[in-house]
Write a protein that holds these residues in place. Structure first.
Motif, PDB file in Angstrom:
ATOM      1  N   MET A 238      12.078 -24.344  12.775  1.00 49.99           N
ATOM      2  CA  MET A 238      11.895 -23.771  11.443  1.00 49.99           C
ATOM      3  C   MET A 238      10.574 -24.259  10.848  1.00 49.99           C
ATOM      4  SD  MET A 238      14.504 -23.986   8.220  1.00 49.99           S
ATOM      5  CE  MET A 238      14.091 -23.222   6.672  1.00 49.99           C
ATOM      6  N   VAL A 239       9.832 -23.356  10.258  1.00 42.94           N
ATOM      7  CA  VAL A 239       8.538 -23.697   9.673  1.00 42.94           C
ATOM      8  C   VAL A 239       8.747 -24.412   8.342  1.00 42.94           C
ATOM      9  CG1 VAL A 239       6.356 -22.779   8.834  1.00 42.94           C
ATOM     10  CG2 VAL A 239       7.489 -21.701  10.777  1.00 42.94           C
ATOM     11  N   GLY A 240       8.061 -25.554   8.168  1.00 38.52           N
ATOM     12  CA  GLY A 240       8.208 -26.339   6.953  1.00 38.52           C
ATOM     13  C   GLY A 240       7.461 -25.740   5.776  1.00 38.52           C
ATOM     14  N   LEU A 241       7.733 -26.297   4.591  1.00 41.01           N
ATOM     15  CA  LEU A 241       7.122 -25.797   3.359  1.00 41.01           C
ATOM     16  C   LEU A 241       5.610 -25.900   3.403  1.00 41.01           C
ATOM     17  CD1 LEU A 241       7.434 -24.774   0.454  1.00 41.01           C
ATOM     18  CD2 LEU A 241       7.642 -27.164  -0.284  1.00 41.01           C
ATOM     19  N   ARG A 242       5.078 -27.018   3.894  1.00 45.27           N
ATOM     20  CA  ARG A 242       3.623 -27.212   3.957  1.00 45.27           C
ATOM     21  C   ARG A 242       2.962 -26.165   4.855  1.00 45.27           C
ATOM     22  NH1 ARG A 242      -0.165 -31.256   3.162  1.00 45.27           N
ATOM     23  NH2 ARG A 242      -1.843 -31.348   4.680  1.00 45.27           N
ATOM     24  N   GLU A 243       3.602 -25.903   6.005  1.00 50.01           N
ATOM     25  CA  GLU A 243       3.036 -24.925   6.931  1.00 50.01           C
ATOM     26  C   GLU A 243       3.111 -23.513   6.346  1.00 50.01           C
ATOM     27  OE1 GLU A 243       1.038 -23.335   9.996  1.00 50.01           O
ATOM     28  OE2 GLU A 243       1.282 -25.469   9.557  1.00 50.01           O
ATOM     29  N   ARG A 244       4.201 -23.198   5.658  1.00 51.30           N
ATOM     30  CA  ARG A 244       4.312 -21.877   5.027  1.00 51.30           C
ATOM     31  C   ARG A 244       3.237 -21.692   3.958  1.00 51.30           C
ATOM     32  NH1 ARG A 244       9.875 -22.978   4.997  1.00 51.30           N
ATOM     33  NH2 ARG A 244       9.897 -23.204   2.712  1.00 51.30           N
ATOM     34  N   LYS A 245       2.958 -22.751   3.215  1.00 51.01           N
ATOM     35  CA  LYS A 245       1.913 -22.674   2.192  1.00 51.01           C
ATOM     36  C   LYS A 245       0.552 -22.437   2.842  1.00 51.01           C
ATOM     37  CE  LYS A 245      -0.142 -25.144  -1.699  1.00 51.01           C
ATOM     38  NZ  LYS A 245      -0.168 -26.396  -2.497  1.00 51.01           N
ATOM     39  N   LYS A 246       0.293 -23.103   3.958  1.00 48.26           N
ATOM     40  CA  LYS A 246      -0.975 -22.906   4.667  1.00 48.26           C
ATOM     41  C   LYS A 246      -1.086 -21.474   5.184  1.00 48.26           C
ATOM     42  CE  LYS A 246      -2.452 -26.042   7.516  1.00 48.26           C
ATOM     43  NZ  LYS A 246      -2.482 -27.043   8.634  1.00 48.26           N
ATOM     44  N   GLN A 247       0.015 -20.954   5.694  1.00 45.26           N
ATOM     45  CA  GLN A 247       0.001 -19.577   6.192  1.00 45.26           C
ATOM     46  C   GLN A 247      -0.262 -18.581   5.068  1.00 45.26           C
ATOM     47  OE1 GLN A 247       3.756 -19.088   8.215  1.00 45.26           O
ATOM     48  NE2 GLN A 247       3.138 -20.337   9.963  1.00 45.26           N
ATOM     49  N   ARG A 248       0.329 -18.832   3.890  1.00 48.89           N
ATOM     50  CA  ARG A 248       0.101 -17.945   2.743  1.00 48.89           C
ATOM     51  C   ARG A 248      -1.356 -17.987   2.294  1.00 48.89           C
ATOM     52  NH1 ARG A 248       5.162 -19.901   0.908  1.00 48.89           N
ATOM     53  NH2 ARG A 248       4.108 -21.378  -0.479  1.00 48.89           N
ATOM     54  N   THR A 249      -1.933 -19.188   2.268  1.00 51.09           N
ATOM     55  CA  THR A 249      -3.339 -19.323   1.864  1.00 51.09           C
ATOM     56  C   THR A 249      -4.249 -18.615   2.856  1.00 51.09           C
ATOM     57  OG1 THR A 249      -2.892 -21.446   0.793  1.00 51.09           O
ATOM     58  CG2 THR A 249      -5.181 -20.960   1.350  1.00 51.09           C
ATOM     59  N   ARG A 250      -3.976 -18.786   4.112  1.00 53.30           N
ATOM     60  CA  ARG A 250      -4.783 -18.150   5.153  1.00 53.30           C
ATOM     61  C   ARG A 250      -4.698 -16.629   5.035  1.00 53.30           C
ATOM     62  NH1 ARG A 250      -4.281 -16.987  10.877  1.00 53.30           N
ATOM     63  NH2 ARG A 250      -6.206 -17.536  11.965  1.00 53.30           N
ATOM     64  N   ARG A 251      -3.481 -16.133   4.843  1.00 50.69           N
ATOM     65  CA  ARG A 251      -3.293 -14.693   4.703  1.00 50.69           C
ATOM     66  C   ARG A 251      -3.988 -14.179   3.450  1.00 50.69           C
ATOM     67  NH1 ARG A 251      -2.888 -10.684   7.751  1.00 50.69           N
ATOM     68  NH2 ARG A 251      -1.612 -12.024   9.073  1.00 50.69           N
ATOM     69  N   ALA A 252      -3.925 -14.945   2.366  1.00 53.16           N
ATOM     70  CA  ALA A 252      -4.581 -14.538   1.113  1.00 53.16           C
ATOM     71  C   ALA A 252      -6.091 -14.444   1.302  1.00 53.16           C
ATOM     72  CB  ALA A 252      -4.241 -15.518   0.000  1.00 53.16           C
ATOM     73  N   LEU A 253      -6.676 -15.371   2.036  1.00 50.43           N
ATOM     74  CA  LEU A 253      -8.115 -15.337   2.307  1.00 50.43           C
ATOM     75  C   LEU A 253      -8.485 -14.117   3.148  1.00 50.43           C
ATOM     76  CD1 LEU A 253      -8.722 -19.127   3.008  1.00 50.43           C
ATOM     77  CD2 LEU A 253      -9.832 -17.787   1.202  1.00 50.43           C
ATOM     78  N   ILE A 254      -7.683 -13.829   4.142  1.00 45.96           N
ATOM     79  CA  ILE A 254      -7.947 -12.673   5.002  1.00 45.96           C
ATOM     80  C   ILE A 254      -7.867 -11.381   4.200  1.00 45.96           C
ATOM     81  CG2 ILE A 254      -7.060 -11.316   6.950  1.00 45.96           C
ATOM     82  CD1 ILE A 254      -6.086 -14.073   8.122  1.00 45.96           C
ATOM     83  N   GLU A 255      -6.811 -11.247   3.417  1.00 43.66           N
ATOM     84  CA  GLU A 255      -6.629 -10.021   2.627  1.00 43.66           C
ATOM     85  C   GLU A 255      -7.722  -9.868   1.570  1.00 43.66           C
ATOM     86  OE1 GLU A 255      -2.664 -10.384   1.170  1.00 43.66           O
ATOM     87  OE2 GLU A 255      -1.755  -9.784   3.078  1.00 43.66           O
ATOM     88  N   ALA A 256      -8.101 -10.980   0.935  1.00 37.05           N
ATOM     89  CA  ALA A 256      -9.164 -10.922  -0.073  1.00 37.05           C
ATOM     90  C   ALA A 256     -10.490 -10.519   0.567  1.00 37.05           C
ATOM     91  CB  ALA A 256      -9.302 -12.275  -0.769  1.00 37.05           C
ATOM     92  N   ALA A 257     -10.782 -11.104   1.724  1.00 43.37           N
ATOM     93  CA  ALA A 257     -12.038 -10.790   2.409  1.00 43.37           C
ATOM     94  C   ALA A 257     -12.094  -9.315   2.797  1.00 43.37           C
ATOM     95  CB  ALA A 257     -12.186 -11.665   3.648  1.00 43.37           C
ATOM     96  N   LEU A 258     -11.031  -8.799   3.385  1.00 43.69           N
ATOM     97  CA  LEU A 258     -11.023  -7.400   3.798  1.00 43.69           C
ATOM     98  C   LEU A 258     -11.164  -6.464   2.597  1.00 43.69           C
ATOM     99  CD1 LEU A 258      -8.257  -7.455   6.561  1.00 43.69           C
ATOM    100  CD2 LEU A 258     -10.704  -7.047   6.878  1.00 43.69           C
ATOM    101  N   ARG A 259     -10.499  -6.812   1.502  1.00 43.90           N
ATOM    102  CA  ARG A 259     -10.603  -5.965   0.305  1.00 43.90           C
ATOM    103  C   ARG A 259     -12.032  -5.971  -0.233  1.00 43.90           C
ATOM    104  NH1 ARG A 259     -10.414  -7.346  -4.806  1.00 43.90           N
ATOM    105  NH2 ARG A 259      -9.443  -9.363  -4.417  1.00 43.90           N
TER     106      ARG A 259
END
Length: 199
Positions: free
Chosen positions: A1-22
């Motif tokens: 199971m993915v921990g809270l810290r790792e989920r937060k990192k994944q969300r930040t990474r995804r947010a950066l990718i989505e922001a960059a593409l937009r």
């Protein structure tokens, strides 16, 4: 199971990718700054560099993950599985339901490919990655069949198959067709690579 810290990192990474593409779509790749991407994702520029070395890297964020997964697939043929059957299984696996960390057939991925095709520096990076990945895949395929499949034959098989699929997908997207049609084009291209053009 993915921990809270790792989920937060994944969300930040995804947010950066989505922001960059937009932002790349709205302002253009060259005109968009790292600071703007970070601000749009609501993080600092320093945080951006914790995830990516450059804005170019944002567009190729999953390249190594994809090649490692492909290498693992081609390095482990089933008992009695021929090289051609292994390559067919590999293509079908790639074109089937997305795996963890894979968004090859998403609309976001289609926008990313369109952007890469428009920008010369990104084209150069994509070509470098394509050649490197094909060499690595050919080595893996040859090594999976020691004494049966030489490096030249493995390189020809991988090059013809991957080249056919990639170019068919890019052609479909250039024509403005939806992602699902790109997937169908990839299957048809793989079939041509395996069987050749009808007389």
């Amino acid at each position: 199971m993915v921990g809270l810290r790792e989920r937060k990192k994944q969300r930040t990474r995804r947010a950066l990718i989505e922001a960059a593409l937009r932002l790349f779509g709205e302002k253009g790749y060259e005109e968009t700054t790292l600071a703007e991407i970070a601000a749009a994702a609501e993080v600092s520029t320093r945080t951006f560099f914790s995830y990516f070395a450059s804005k170019e890297d944002v567009l190729f964020y999953d390249s190594e993950h994809q090649i490692e997964r492909a290498l693992a697939f081609l390095s482990a043929p089933a008992p009695g599985q021929t090289p051609a059957d292994l390559l067919r299984a590999f293509i079908e696996d790639t074109l089937s339901t997305p795996h963890e960390g894979q968004d090859t057939w998403s609309e976001q991925s289609a926008r990313r490919l369109e952007l890469i095709m428009r920008e010369p520096p990104l084209q150069a990076r994509a070509l470098h990655l394509l050649f490197d990945s094909q060499l690595r895949l050919a080595e893996a395929l040859s090594a999976a069949y020691p004494g049966r499949l030489g490096r030249v034959e493995a390189a020809a098989a991988v090059g013809s198959l991957i080249g056919a699929v990639k170019l068919a997908v890019m052609t479909t997207l250039i024509d403005g067709l939806p992602v699902e049609q790109a997937r169908d084009a990839a299957r048809r291209a793989a079939d041509v690579a395996f069987h050749g053009l009808p007389r």
